[in-house]
Design a protein around this motif. Sequence first.
Motif, PDB file in Angstrom:
ATOM      1  N   GLU A   1     -49.357  82.551 -50.875  1.00 31.49           N
ATOM      2  CA  GLU A   1     -50.422  81.861 -50.145  1.00 31.49           C
ATOM      3  C   GLU A   1     -50.671  82.501 -48.783  1.00 31.49           C
ATOM      4  OE1 GLU A   1     -49.248  77.782 -50.015  1.00 31.49           O
ATOM      5  OE2 GLU A   1     -49.618  77.463 -52.154  1.00 31.49           O
ATOM      6  N   MET A   2     -49.605  82.913 -48.100  1.00 30.25           N
ATOM      7  CA  MET A   2     -49.774  83.562 -46.800  1.00 30.25           C
ATOM      8  C   MET A   2     -50.495  84.896 -46.950  1.00 30.25           C
ATOM      9  SD  MET A   2     -46.191  82.680 -44.756  1.00 30.25           S
ATOM     10  CE  MET A   2     -45.613  84.308 -45.082  1.00 30.25           C
ATOM     11  N   GLU A   3     -50.133  85.670 -47.970  1.00 27.11           N
ATOM     12  CA  GLU A   3     -50.797  86.953 -48.199  1.00 27.11           C
ATOM     13  C   GLU A   3     -52.260  86.762 -48.568  1.00 27.11           C
ATOM     14  OE1 GLU A   3     -48.383  88.759 -51.193  1.00 27.11           O
ATOM     15  OE2 GLU A   3     -46.937  89.533 -49.739  1.00 27.11           O
ATOM     16  N   THR A   4     -52.552  85.750 -49.376  1.00 25.66           N
ATOM     17  CA  THR A   4     -53.930  85.470 -49.762  1.00 25.66           C
ATOM     18  C   THR A   4     -54.757  85.066 -48.545  1.00 25.66           C
ATOM     19  OG1 THR A   4     -53.202  84.772 -51.948  1.00 25.66           O
ATOM     20  CG2 THR A   4     -55.397  84.073 -51.270  1.00 25.66           C
ATOM     21  N   ALA A   5     -54.201  84.210 -47.699  1.00 31.77           N
ATOM     22  CA  ALA A   5     -54.918  83.784 -46.499  1.00 31.77           C
ATOM     23  C   ALA A   5     -55.174  84.963 -45.566  1.00 31.77           C
ATOM     24  CB  ALA A   5     -54.129  82.700 -45.769  1.00 31.77           C
ATOM     25  N   ALA A   6     -54.190  85.845 -45.429  1.00 28.57           N
ATOM     26  CA  ALA A   6     -54.371  87.019 -44.570  1.00 28.57           C
ATOM     27  C   ALA A   6     -55.443  87.939 -45.142  1.00 28.57           C
ATOM     28  CB  ALA A   6     -53.049  87.776 -44.428  1.00 28.57           C
ATOM     29  N   ARG A   7     -55.462  88.116 -46.459  1.00 29.02           N
ATOM     30  CA  ARG A   7     -56.461  88.985 -47.094  1.00 29.02           C
ATOM     31  C   ARG A   7     -57.861  88.407 -46.934  1.00 29.02           C
ATOM     32  NH1 ARG A   7     -54.721  88.813 -52.103  1.00 29.02           N
ATOM     33  NH2 ARG A   7     -56.261  87.315 -52.780  1.00 29.02           N
ATOM     34  N   VAL A   8     -57.997  87.112 -47.121  1.00 31.24           N
ATOM     35  CA  VAL A   8     -59.313  86.472 -46.997  1.00 31.24           C
ATOM     36  C   VAL A   8     -59.822  86.576 -45.562  1.00 31.24           C
ATOM     37  CG1 VAL A   8     -60.473  84.225 -47.072  1.00 31.24           C
ATOM     38  CG2 VAL A   8     -59.024  84.945 -48.971  1.00 31.24           C
ATOM     39  N   SER A   9     -58.962  86.340 -44.590  1.00 33.86           N
ATOM     40  CA  SER A   9     -59.413  86.414 -43.196  1.00 33.86           C
ATOM     41  C   SER A   9     -59.769  87.852 -42.818  1.00 33.86           C
ATOM     42  CB  SER A   9     -58.344  85.864 -42.253  1.00 33.86           C
ATOM     43  OG  SER A   9     -57.200  86.682 -42.269  1.00 33.86           O
ATOM     44  N   LYS A  10     -59.012  88.824 -43.307  1.00 31.94           N
ATOM     45  CA  LYS A  10     -59.322  90.223 -43.014  1.00 31.94           C
ATOM     46  C   LYS A  10     -60.648  90.618 -43.641  1.00 31.94           C
ATOM     47  CE  LYS A  10     -57.584  94.906 -43.578  1.00 31.94           C
ATOM     48  NZ  LYS A  10     -56.510  95.746 -44.121  1.00 31.94           N
ATOM     49  N   THR A  11     -60.890  90.173 -44.885  1.00 30.45           N
ATOM     50  CA  THR A  11     -62.142  90.481 -45.562  1.00 30.45           C
ATOM     51  C   THR A  11     -63.328  89.878 -44.805  1.00 30.45           C
ATOM     52  OG1 THR A  11     -60.999  90.543 -47.682  1.00 30.45           O
ATOM     53  CG2 THR A  11     -63.386  90.282 -47.753  1.00 30.45           C
TER      54      THR A  11
ATOM     55  N   THR B   1     -39.145  79.552 -56.519  1.00 32.32           N
ATOM     56  CA  THR B   1     -40.557  79.381 -56.845  1.00 32.32           C
ATOM     57  C   THR B   1     -41.349  78.937 -55.615  1.00 32.32           C
ATOM     58  OG1 THR B   1     -39.984  78.794 -59.107  1.00 32.32           O
ATOM     59  CG2 THR B   1     -42.183  78.162 -58.355  1.00 32.32           C
ATOM     60  N   ASP B   2     -40.797  77.994 -54.865  1.00 30.04           N
ATOM     61  CA  ASP B   2     -41.489  77.506 -53.673  1.00 30.04           C
ATOM     62  C   ASP B   2     -41.669  78.613 -52.636  1.00 30.04           C
ATOM     63  OD1 ASP B   2     -41.632  75.002 -54.810  1.00 30.04           O
ATOM     64  OD2 ASP B   2     -39.899  74.200 -53.709  1.00 30.04           O
ATOM     65  N   VAL B   3     -40.622  79.401 -52.427  1.00 28.34           N
ATOM     66  CA  VAL B   3     -40.708  80.493 -51.447  1.00 28.34           C
ATOM     67  C   VAL B   3     -41.720  81.537 -51.911  1.00 28.34           C
ATOM     68  CG1 VAL B   3     -39.430  82.395 -50.406  1.00 28.34           C
ATOM     69  CG2 VAL B   3     -38.408  80.127 -50.521  1.00 28.34           C
ATOM     70  N   ALA B   4     -41.706  81.867 -53.198  1.00 30.64           N
ATOM     71  CA  ALA B   4     -42.653  82.853 -53.725  1.00 30.64           C
ATOM     72  C   ALA B   4     -44.090  82.364 -53.569  1.00 30.64           C
ATOM     73  CB  ALA B   4     -42.345  83.148 -55.188  1.00 30.64           C
ATOM     74  N   ARG B   5     -44.317  81.096 -53.817  1.00 28.20           N
ATOM     75  CA  ARG B   5     -45.674  80.542 -53.666  1.00 28.20           C
ATOM     76  C   ARG B   5     -46.115  80.562 -52.210  1.00 28.20           C
ATOM     77  NH1 ARG B   5     -45.536  75.624 -58.044  1.00 28.20           N
ATOM     78  NH2 ARG B   5     -45.762  76.981 -59.842  1.00 28.20           N
ATOM     79  N   GLN B   6     -45.201  80.256 -51.297  1.00 24.48           N
ATOM     80  CA  GLN B   6     -45.548  80.301 -49.878  1.00 24.48           C
ATOM     81  C   GLN B   6     -45.924  81.720 -49.456  1.00 24.48           C
ATOM     82  OE1 GLN B   6     -42.143  78.751 -47.836  1.00 24.48           O
ATOM     83  NE2 GLN B   6     -42.681  76.610 -48.209  1.00 24.48           N
ATOM     84  N   ILE B   7     -45.152  82.695 -49.912  1.00 22.10           N
ATOM     85  CA  ILE B   7     -45.444  84.084 -49.570  1.00 22.10           C
ATOM     86  C   ILE B   7     -46.800  84.490 -50.124  1.00 22.10           C
ATOM     87  CG2 ILE B   7     -44.743  86.476 -50.004  1.00 22.10           C
ATOM     88  CD1 ILE B   7     -41.824  85.458 -49.896  1.00 22.10           C
TER      89      ILE B   7
END
Length: 73
Positions: free
Chosen positions: A32-42, A24-30
Amino acid sequence: MAATKDAFFKPEKISAQDRAKTTTDVARQITEMETAARVSKTARLRQLREAQPIEPKAIRPVRGRKTAPAIWL
């Protein structure tokens, strides 16, 4: 390699709850990283789009409808 107990024997079993928590912790980290990358790209793409000059679009004339010729018998 040093001769230790860990080199010859299997480590203790990890409980199912600990494995689930790790997963669960690893999935949440992944996620969060994808969300941060998407927000910065947007944000980056939005800045680039807003920096471009606005050009008015050419207006095409409206074509009339073509109708079939009336045939009178």
